[in-house]
Each structure stands twice: as C-alpha cells, then as structure tokens.
Design an enzyme around this catalytic site. Structure first.
Site, short mmCIF file in Angstrom:
data_model
loop_
_atom_site.label_atom_id
_atom_site.label_comp_id
_atom_site.label_asym_id
_atom_site.label_seq_id
_atom_site.Cartn_x
_atom_site.Cartn_y
_atom_site.Cartn_z
N SER A 323 3.15 0.03 8.46
CA SER A 323 3.61 0.19 7.28
C SER A 323 3.63 1.54 6.69
CB SER A 323 2.68 -0.56 6.82
OG SER A 323 1.50 0.31 6.06
N CYS A 324 4.46 1.73 5.70
CA CYS A 324 5.17 2.46 4.74
C CYS A 324 3.75 2.60 4.05
CB CYS A 324 6.41 2.66 4.49
SG CYS A 324 7.98 2.77 5.07
N ASP A 325 2.46 2.83 4.26
CA ASP A 325 1.34 3.05 3.63
C ASP A 325 0.14 4.16 4.22
OD1 ASP A 325 -0.45 2.82 1.72
OD2 ASP A 325 -1.63 1.56 1.55
#
Ligand SMILES: *Cc1c(COP(=O)(O)O)cnc(C)c1O
Length: 387
Positions: A323-325
C-alpha cells in the site's frame, strides 16, 4: 514439537501458478489435529473455539462437525454460526461488555450463556436475556502473556463474590467463573494461579448459598513460535491435574482461538519491488500490514518468512507491504537470504489473527483463501507428472 502445516517449495510453485499471489492455504486436517491434541491433553475441557481468531466458514463447519462449541463476542459472530445451523446452546457470548444488538442476537438465536465483569452488565443482560446463565469473568495478572487481555477485562478478586451475589439477586443463573490468562501463554503458572483464586471463590460462594458448577479456563494455549521454547503436553498435564484435584465435580470449559487455527494456514507472498535505502535492502511484498500481516500490529506476532534459499549468506533487510502508506512496513532489520523480483516467500503459522483482521485498504483485495485438502491430490499429480 509438531510445527503444524507447512507446504513444500514445489507445492508453493504449483499453487501460485494456479491461483496467483498472495495466497492463503488452509489445512483442515491440521485444524482437526489441533482440536484433537487439546481434547487429548485437556480431556475434561469442553472446547469453545474463539472464532475471532479465524472465522473462515470451512473452519467453523469442521469445528461444528467435530462437536466443538464456540466462543463469540458480537452479534455478527452469533448470526454467522446461527445461519450455519449451529444451535445457540453451543455458544458462549464471552464478551464481558456486550452491545444491545449483541444481546438481541442472543435472544433471537437461543444463546443463553454469557460472561460479565461489572454491575452495569447485570442489568443489561437481565433486561434482554432474563435468567441467562452467567459466568463471572475474573481478572488474572499475567504480565508474561504475549497479548495481555487482563488490563481491559475482568473483575478483581475483591469484587468477585459481591458481583456474583448481585447477579443472582437480579434473577440471573449465576453458574460459574471464567478467566483468560492472555494469548500465547507458554507456561502453566498463570493458569494455576487463576485456578487457585477460582477455587477460593468457589468455596466462598458455596458458603453464601451460590452453587458454582462451571469453570471456564479461557484460551491462551500456545502454538510454536520463533525463539520461544515450551512443553505443551507438560503444561496441559499440570493444568489437568490441578482441575482434577480442585474441581473434581465442576464442568470445565476452555476457549482456544490461536491454538485451533494458528498452525493451519500458510501464506504465500511474492517480492514485487526491490530497492535500497541507506544501504539497506528493502523488499516490497504483495501482502502487507493492511492484509494478512495485520497480525504484526494487532497481535504483535513475529512471522517467519521462508525463502527456500538454502546455504546462502543471510543479510539484514526491511520488508514492506504494497500500500501507499508509510506505516505499511512489516519487518525492519530482518535476517533473510538476498531476494529477487518474483521470489516467493512462504509464511507458516499464519492462521490466527491474520486474515481475520485484514482490510481492503487502498483497494487491495484480501488474499484469496483455498483449502489444501481440496487441492492436494491435483497439485501432487502435477508434481508427479512433472507439469
Ligand atoms: C480472544 C479470546 C479467546 C481466544 O484467545 P487465544 O489466545 O486465541 O486462545 C478466548 N476467550 C476470550 C474471552 C477471548 O477474548
């Protein structure tokens, strides 16, 4: 000790070729084995599988078929089992602080056994489920537990008798005591200490006219873990012996979660990105903290990543999810073989508190789950034919 279900490298390759990655592979045979081990070493304890650890329908169906009862904590869990045809009399609503919809679900589905640990709960139960059979959830101190539940739940030793008397006075069927020593407890001591307190309370209750006849020793039974040594048969033997000595006539229940499902699932995940940051290799996997590895956060579990690369020098690396976290980093400074794009990793003992708390955050699908015993014959045939 039996480490549980673990796929071979060829099986991993064949499964990914068929189903893609990431993939969760569930062994129902292993679930059955785990249930039988507990039955063998804790013969008097009626198993109530704590379904929050892994509520996969195939596990629930198998456990139901094997004759297990269930530990539930919400209206959703109650309805799931009810819809599968499991009778409400086989459930214990073991959440000491219940919601109104949870109590309504009990009333609708015939669930009449529950726990409580405060005065406010007594009125709530009596209003929706009058005369319910209740167990007092006792607080036990166990700082050694992997996940300590006793900072959140449980009545103190001092308040216990009074609470039980109030429950009876309110019209509830005050039947016994429950405790949970904390998840992944690897020694008998916390159980034995809780049994000591329970024995005293059983005696004190008798003196004031309360007939306690059920003792629920909760969950917490351990599965093999990296860097942790324990002797399960010996531990359960000590608990069993104490139950025979101090509670010869009580009905004994237990609520294992992790023990039933933890070793029954393997995760297969793939390297989808490789880079270096500050000289350290970073490997991005197609499964992360918002998926199966949610157990890193919620369960503080130290997952084992197997790369099938034998005899190579180990390096220190960081593993991140897709994910982009920036929170989505599972392991920092892990020892691993050097990996390349597309490499497959096998993560055994991935069955408890993993898929159960996975999310769809950032639009990633939850890892597909297949049952190994449904595929085993076909995969083995593929392997043997050299396909
Ligand atoms: C979570 C929970 C369990 C299961 O615990 P494990 O450590 O997975 O065995 C059992 N009982 C209660 C009340 C729980 O909250």
């Amino acid at each position: 000790m039996n480490k549980g279900f673990q796929l071979s490298q060829v099986a991993v390759e064949k499964l990914v070729a068929r189903f893609g990655s990431p993939l969760l592979v569930l062994s129902l045979d292993q679930v059955k084995k785990n249930y039988e081990v507990l039955r063998k070493h804790l013969p008097r304890a009626k198993v109530h599988y704590a379904i929050k650890a892994n509520p996969h329908p195939e596990i629930l169906r198998l456990m139901s078929k094997l004759g297990s009862c269930f530990d539930v904590a919400s209206d959703g869990e109650i309805k799931t089992l009810y819809d599968m045809g499991v009778d409400g009399s086989r459930l214990i609503y073991a959440n000491p602080v219940k919601t109104h919809v949870g109590l309504l679900a009990c009333s609708d589905c015939g669930v009449h056994r529950m726990t409580f640990d405060s005065v406010t709960e007594i009125g709530k139960i009596q209003a929706v489920c009058p005369g319910a059979t209740v167990l007092l959830r006792l607080r036990v101190d166990n700082s050694s537990a992997h996940v300590d539940l006793n900072s959140k739940f449980g009545a103190s030793r001092e308040d216990a008798l009074n609470l039980m008397l109030q429950a009876k006075e309110a019209g509830l069927d005050m039947a016994g005591i429950a405790f949970h020593v904390g998840s992944q407890t690897v020694v008998a001591d916390p159980y034995l200490q809780a049994l000591d307190i329970s024995r005293e309370l059983f005696a004190e209750a008798k003196e004031v006219g309360l007939d306690l006849h059920i003792l629920d020793i909760g969950g917490g039974m351990p599965i093999p873990e990296q860097k942790v040594k324990f002797n399960l048969p010996e531990m359960l033997k000590q608990i069993s012996a104490r139950l025979d000595e101090d509670f010869p006539d009580a009905e004994i229940w237990c609520e294992p979660g992790r023990f039933i499902c933890g070793t029954a699932v393997n995760l297969i995940t793939s390297v989808i990105g490789v880079t270096k940051r500050g000289g350290m290799p970073w490997y991005f996997l197609d499964e992360g903290l918002y998926g199966t590895f949610s157990g890193v956060l919620f369960d503080q579990w130290d997952f084992q990543l197997l790369s099938f690369k034998k005899g190579v020098k180990k390096i220190v690396a960081t593993f991140a999810g897709p994910s982009c976290d920036s929170l989505d980093v599972m392991f920092r400074g892990s020892m691993t073989a050097t990996l390349e794009m597309g490499d497959k990793l096998l993560v055994p003992a991935c069955g408890a508190y993993t898929s159960a708390s996975a999310t769809n955050f950032n639009g990633f699908s939850k890892a597909k789950i297949i049952v190994w015993e449904d595929m085993k014959a076909r995969i083995n045939a593929d392997i043997n034919s050299g396909k």
